[in-house]
Design an enzyme around this catalytic site. Structure first.
Site, PDB file in Angstrom:
ATOM      1  N   MET A  48      -9.281   4.990   5.933  1.00 18.94           N
ATOM      2  CA  MET A  48      -9.624   3.799   6.705  1.00 18.94           C
ATOM      3  C   MET A  48     -10.955   3.994   7.448  1.00 18.94           C
ATOM      4  SD  MET A  48      -7.363   1.602   5.892  1.00 18.94           S
ATOM      5  CE  MET A  48      -6.786   2.302   4.350  1.00 18.94           C
ATOM      6  N   VAL A  56      -4.785  11.675   5.711  1.00 18.94           N
ATOM      7  CA  VAL A  56      -5.505  11.079   4.585  1.00 18.94           C
ATOM      8  C   VAL A  56      -5.757   9.594   4.842  1.00 18.94           C
ATOM      9  CG1 VAL A  56      -5.463  10.602   2.103  1.00 18.94           C
ATOM     10  CG2 VAL A  56      -4.617  12.793   2.956  1.00 18.94           C
ATOM     11  N   CYS A  57      -4.744   8.891   5.367  1.00 13.85           N
ATOM     12  CA  CYS A  57      -4.919   7.463   5.666  1.00 13.85           C
ATOM     13  C   CYS A  57      -6.008   7.260   6.714  1.00 13.85           C
ATOM     14  CB  CYS A  57      -3.614   6.844   6.158  1.00 13.85           C
ATOM     15  SG  CYS A  57      -2.296   6.825   4.935  1.00 13.85           S
ATOM     16  N   GLY A  58      -6.007   8.110   7.729  1.00 10.19           N
ATOM     17  CA  GLY A  58      -7.035   8.003   8.761  1.00 10.19           C
ATOM     18  C   GLY A  58      -8.427   8.172   8.183  1.00 10.19           C
ATOM     19  N   SER A 105      -1.319   9.252   9.374  1.00 14.93           N
ATOM     20  CA  SER A 105      -1.417  10.386   8.450  1.00 14.93           C
ATOM     21  C   SER A 105      -2.898  10.757   8.283  1.00 14.93           C
ATOM     22  CB  SER A 105      -0.786  10.058   7.097  1.00 14.93           C
ATOM     23  OG  SER A 105      -1.689   9.345   6.275  1.00 14.93           O
TER      24      SER A 105
END
Length: 164
Positions: free
Chosen positions: A53, A48-50, A46
């Site tokens: 992280m 936002v997750c990318g 996703s």
């Protein structure tokens, strides 16, 4: 109304053993002895997750200066994590809370039953595995690192005065 209730500060972090690779596992016991950051996130690919992280990867030296180790945790499997970590050039373990799905996230109070994913949740643990700070952010919001860094500063503060 969400029924998500993350474990509060002062709670002993629930033990876990999760795969980091197809043949390597990481346990909460492995993280003992210094502060740990558990970054639960919904899904590897996703946007936002990318971004979240990748941000943590960039400031990993700051976490390490505070003596802390970072692990990412989601319900994706080890092969998905491996491809994501390689694509994003991540230098910290991604743990697969895959089977039974979300079992660790449930113990931390951050599993979204209706969606089958974890909340975007952060936990900072002290060297003894006690939760000292936690935060749950909306799925579409990158929580950044300020809260983590503040919590790590607070953990370090008492040790700077020992023996004085």
């Amino acid at each position: 109304m969400s029924s998500i209730t993350p474990l509060p500060a002062g709670t002993a972090a629930p033990d876990f053993i999760l795969p980091a690779t197809p043949d390597q596992k990481v346990s909460l016991q492995d993280l003992r002895g210094r502060p740990a950051i558990l970054a639960f996130y919904p899904a590897d690919w996703s946007p936002v997750c990318g971004d979240q992280m990748a941000l943590y990867n960039e400031i990993l030296p700051e976490f390490h200066r505070a003596g802390a180790q970072l692990v990412g945790i989601s319900v994706d499997g080890v092969w998905c994590h491996a491809a994501f970590a390689q694509a994003r050039k991540l230098h910290f373990p991604l743990l697969a809370d895959f089977e039974p799905k979300g079992a660790v996230a449930r113990r931390y109070g951050v599993y979204r039953e209706a969606d089958g994913i974890t909340e975007r949740a952060l936990f900072v643990l002290d060297a003894d595995g006690i939760i000292r700070w936690s935060e749950v952010s909306p799925l579409g919001i990158n929580p950044g690192a300020d809260g983590i860094l503040d919590a790590l500063d607070k953990l370090a503060a008492p040790t700077q005065h020992k023996g004085a």
